[in-house]
Every structure is written in C-alpha cells, then in structure tokens.
Motif scaffolding. Structure first.
Motif, PDB file in Angstrom:
ATOM      1  N   GLY A  18       1.624   3.770   0.908  1.00  0.00           N
ATOM      2  CA  GLY A  18       1.113   5.068   0.477  1.00  0.00           C
ATOM      3  C   GLY A  18      -0.178   5.494   1.123  1.00  0.00           C
ATOM      4  O   GLY A  18      -0.703   6.561   0.801  1.00  0.00           O
ATOM      5  N   ALA A  19      -0.723   4.691   2.030  1.00  0.00           N
ATOM      6  CA  ALA A  19      -1.968   5.050   2.700  1.00  0.00           C
ATOM      7  C   ALA A  19      -1.665   5.863   3.954  1.00  0.00           C
ATOM      8  O   ALA A  19      -0.699   5.578   4.673  1.00  0.00           O
ATOM      9  CB  ALA A  19      -2.762   3.802   3.065  1.00  0.00           C
ATOM     10  N   GLU A  20      -2.500   6.849   4.228  1.00  0.00           N
ATOM     11  CA  GLU A  20      -2.299   7.677   5.419  1.00  0.00           C
ATOM     12  C   GLU A  20      -2.316   6.831   6.686  1.00  0.00           C
ATOM     13  O   GLU A  20      -1.581   7.107   7.638  1.00  0.00           O
ATOM     14  CB  GLU A  20      -3.389   8.752   5.499  1.00  0.00           C
ATOM     15  N   SER A  21      -3.135   5.791   6.692  1.00  0.00           N
ATOM     16  CA  SER A  21      -3.213   4.930   7.871  1.00  0.00           C
ATOM     17  C   SER A  21      -1.941   4.119   8.094  1.00  0.00           C
ATOM     18  O   SER A  21      -1.728   3.580   9.192  1.00  0.00           O
ATOM     19  CB  SER A  21      -4.412   3.982   7.754  1.00  0.00           C
ATOM     20  N   ASN A  22      -1.108   4.009   7.062  1.00  0.00           N
ATOM     21  CA  ASN A  22       0.152   3.257   7.156  1.00  0.00           C
ATOM     22  C   ASN A  22       1.365   4.175   7.105  1.00  0.00           C
ATOM     23  O   ASN A  22       2.450   3.737   6.711  1.00  0.00           O
ATOM     24  CB  ASN A  22       0.231   2.227   6.023  1.00  0.00           C
ATOM     25  N   ARG A  23       1.186   5.418   7.526  1.00  0.00           N
ATOM     26  CA  ARG A  23       2.307   6.361   7.487  1.00  0.00           C
ATOM     27  C   ARG A  23       3.501   5.834   8.299  1.00  0.00           C
ATOM     28  O   ARG A  23       4.652   5.992   7.896  1.00  0.00           O
ATOM     29  CB  ARG A  23       1.858   7.707   8.040  1.00  0.00           C
ATOM     30  N   ALA A  24       3.232   5.194   9.407  1.00  0.00           N
ATOM     31  CA  ALA A  24       4.315   4.645  10.233  1.00  0.00           C
ATOM     32  C   ALA A  24       5.078   3.566   9.484  1.00  0.00           C
ATOM     33  O   ALA A  24       6.299   3.416   9.647  1.00  0.00           O
ATOM     34  CB  ALA A  24       3.755   4.091  11.538  1.00  0.00           C
ATOM     35  N   LEU A  25       4.356   2.782   8.658  1.00  0.00           N
ATOM     36  CA  LEU A  25       5.034   1.761   7.850  1.00  0.00           C
ATOM     37  C   LEU A  25       5.980   2.400   6.853  1.00  0.00           C
ATOM     38  O   LEU A  25       7.097   1.914   6.634  1.00  0.00           O
ATOM     39  CB  LEU A  25       4.006   0.904   7.104  1.00  0.00           C
ATOM     40  N   LEU A  26       5.544   3.482   6.213  1.00  0.00           N
ATOM     41  CA  LEU A  26       6.391   4.173   5.248  1.00  0.00           C
ATOM     42  C   LEU A  26       7.652   4.697   5.918  1.00  0.00           C
ATOM     43  O   LEU A  26       8.766   4.551   5.379  1.00  0.00           O
ATOM     44  CB  LEU A  26       5.617   5.321   4.600  1.00  0.00           C
ATOM     45  N   ILE A  27       7.499   5.302   7.088  1.00  0.00           N
ATOM     46  CA  ILE A  27       8.671   5.818   7.822  1.00  0.00           C
ATOM     47  C   ILE A  27       9.629   4.683   8.153  1.00  0.00           C
ATOM     48  O   ILE A  27      10.852   4.791   7.971  1.00  0.00           O
ATOM     49  CB  ILE A  27       8.208   6.546   9.096  1.00  0.00           C
ATOM     50  N   HIS A  28       9.086   3.575   8.625  1.00  0.00           N
ATOM     51  CA  HIS A  28       9.930   2.429   8.975  1.00  0.00           C
ATOM     52  C   HIS A  28      10.635   1.873   7.738  1.00  0.00           C
ATOM     53  O   HIS A  28      11.830   1.538   7.782  1.00  0.00           O
ATOM     54  CB  HIS A  28       9.072   1.340   9.626  1.00  0.00           C
TER      55      HIS A  28
END
Length: 293
Positions: A18-28
């Motif tokens: 849920g962190a903006e810095s981990n947006r790529a993790l959320l997409i993955h």
C-alpha cells in the motif's frame, strides 16, 4: 541490528502493498493472483488509501486493507486476516459489495459499474471442507455461466499452502507471506532471487533495522496479539454459553418428558387393568362349562 519481521503483521503488509514507493509490488502482486482472470495484465494502479507509517502506527484503528484502481477503472481490495471468526465470510462479502456499490454516484447509470476484485490472505483455515489453498468466488449459475463478469472474491489460505517447488509468481508471493519472517536477507533462497522479492525484503529490512520503526512494529504486533487473545477468549465464552444453553435445554426436555410419563402412568395402569379384565371375561354364551354333546 537485524530483527525478524513477519510480513503478515498488518502494518508491514500495508507497507508492502500500500505504499506509493511499492506501487510496482502491488501491480506485480495483483497480476500474480488475478492474472489468468484478467482480460489483460495490470500496468498501472492508483492506490486509493496509501500507507502512511506515522498515521498507521500511531492509530490502533487504522484501515489495514489496500484499495486501488487500475487503468481500466477496475477496483481492487487486498486484505490480510490473521484470525478467523464466525462472521468473517459475511464481512468479506459485505466489504466487496460495499466497494462495488461505492462506484456509483448521484445521477450515474449502472453502466458506470466496473469489475471489483477482493483478495484476502488468511492466516488460519476458513473453509474446512476443502484442502485447496486458493479459492475464487464469482456470480455464476449451476452450469458455471457468469451472470456478469464483474470480478469476485479470492481467498488464499496460507496454512494450506505447502510447496517448496515454486513454479508461479502466485506461489512465490504466498510463500513469502507464509515464511517471510524466517528469511535471512543476507542469504535468500533461490525462489526469492527476483526483483520483486528483493524489493519486498527491503521493505522488511526497513522495519528490522530502524529501531524506531521496529519498536512501532513490536507495539503493533503486541496490540494484535492482545486483540487475538481477546477475540479467542470471547469465542470461548460464546462456545461455553452455547454449551450451557444446550445442556439446560436437554435438562428441560428430560423434565418435561418425565412429567408427561408421570401424567400418563395412571391412564396406562387403567388401560392395562381393562385389558386384563377383558382377557379374563368369559365369551358370550359360555357359562363356564362345556355342556352336553
């Protein structure tokens, strides 16, 4: 100093996805869980309730799920649930329906509705009649024909996930959430050697190495332990109360049966006496002797 960090603790979970810095993790993560059920891979998301470490860790009532909207305007909800309770299934369905309904604003037509996907990671077993760890629920009839292809609910029971041979990205994420606390960032196993898992481990290291973040993590973990303890205690009290009610009902039924049998006893005695009298009464025309032939 390195401290073991459990990615299932809600503040860590939300920092991961849920962190903006981990947006790529959320997409993955979304593509790993929903990939085969999506018309196309997700390439962009807007996090609707982004993680804020100060606000989250200082507020015991923080919202712990992750909500996002993708490029097709589809909605996504991801939540971790460590303790199962009897109302969880109703809560899962209600929160999906609430998010789905939230799309329509005053004056909008039903055509504005978009698919809504809910993903729940479960720390305990919920569906006792199935050994499968992954379940998806959608609106279909008995012939599996969809009423409307507008998403659904995905349940992932981590306790039922048992594999060391990681073959899919979904399996990689599930093993990370299940066994992440035991991982050593300095000697990661082969299944963790991907850019996404490296980024996920870096998030765990943030909680592990920064003393202030770790102490807040510990406080959060202790709070959740207390809440789980309270919930289990309440559940035990509920079970005990139900058992006492069942026992009282059995005793009441036994007393009623005994009273009915007591009330019926005189009538039964009279019936048996009458039966005996009838059996001993001579037949009509029979004077007790055989007469003359």
């Amino acid at each position: 100093m390195h401290h073991p960090i459990d990615p299932k603790i809600d503040c860590v979970f939300k920092a991961l996805l849920g962190a903006e810095s981990n947006r790529a993790l959320l997409i993955h993560f979304l593509n790993a869980i929903l990939g085969r059920d999506l018309p196309a891979p997700i390439t962009w998301v807007e996090i609707l309730n982004p993680y804020n470490d100060k606000e989250f860790l200082d507020d015991k009532l923080s919202i712990v799920d992750v909500k996002a909207r993708d490029a097709r305007d589809c909605l996504h909800q991801i939540e971790i649930q460590l303790l199962i309770n009897r109302d969880l299934l109703a809560r899962i369905l209600y929160t999906w329906a609430d998010l789905y309904c939230s799309q329509l604003h005053s004056g909008q037509d039903y055509s504005a509705l978009k698919p809504t996907y809910a993903i729940w990671l479960l720390g305990e077993n919920l569906l006792a009649d199935s050994s499968d760890y992954a379940h998806d629920f959608r609106l279909r009839d008995a012939q599996a024909r969809p009423l409307l292809d507008h998403g659904g609910i995905w349940l992932l029971e981590l306790n039922k996930f048992h594999t060391d041979q990681i073959q899919t990205e979904q399996e990689r994420w599930l093993k990370f959430f299940k066994d992440g606390e035991a991982l050593d960032s300095s000697a990661l196993p082969s299944w963790m050697q991907t850019p996404e898992m490296t980024q996920a481990m870096n998030t765990l290291k943030t909680f592990s190495e920064k003393e202030r973040a770790y102490h807040r993590y510990q406080a959060r973990q202790n709070y959740l332990r207390e809440q789980r303890g309270i919930q289990r205690h309440l559940e035990e009290l509920r079970v005990e109360a139900e058992q006492e009610r069942a026992k009282a009902e059995q005793e009441r039924a036994a007393k009623e049966q005994a009273l009915q049998e007591k009330d019926a006893a005189p009538a039964e005695i009279e019936r048996l006496k009458a039966q005996l009298r009838d059996q001993g009464r001579p037949e009509s025309g029979d004077n007790g002797s055989r007469g003359f032939e």
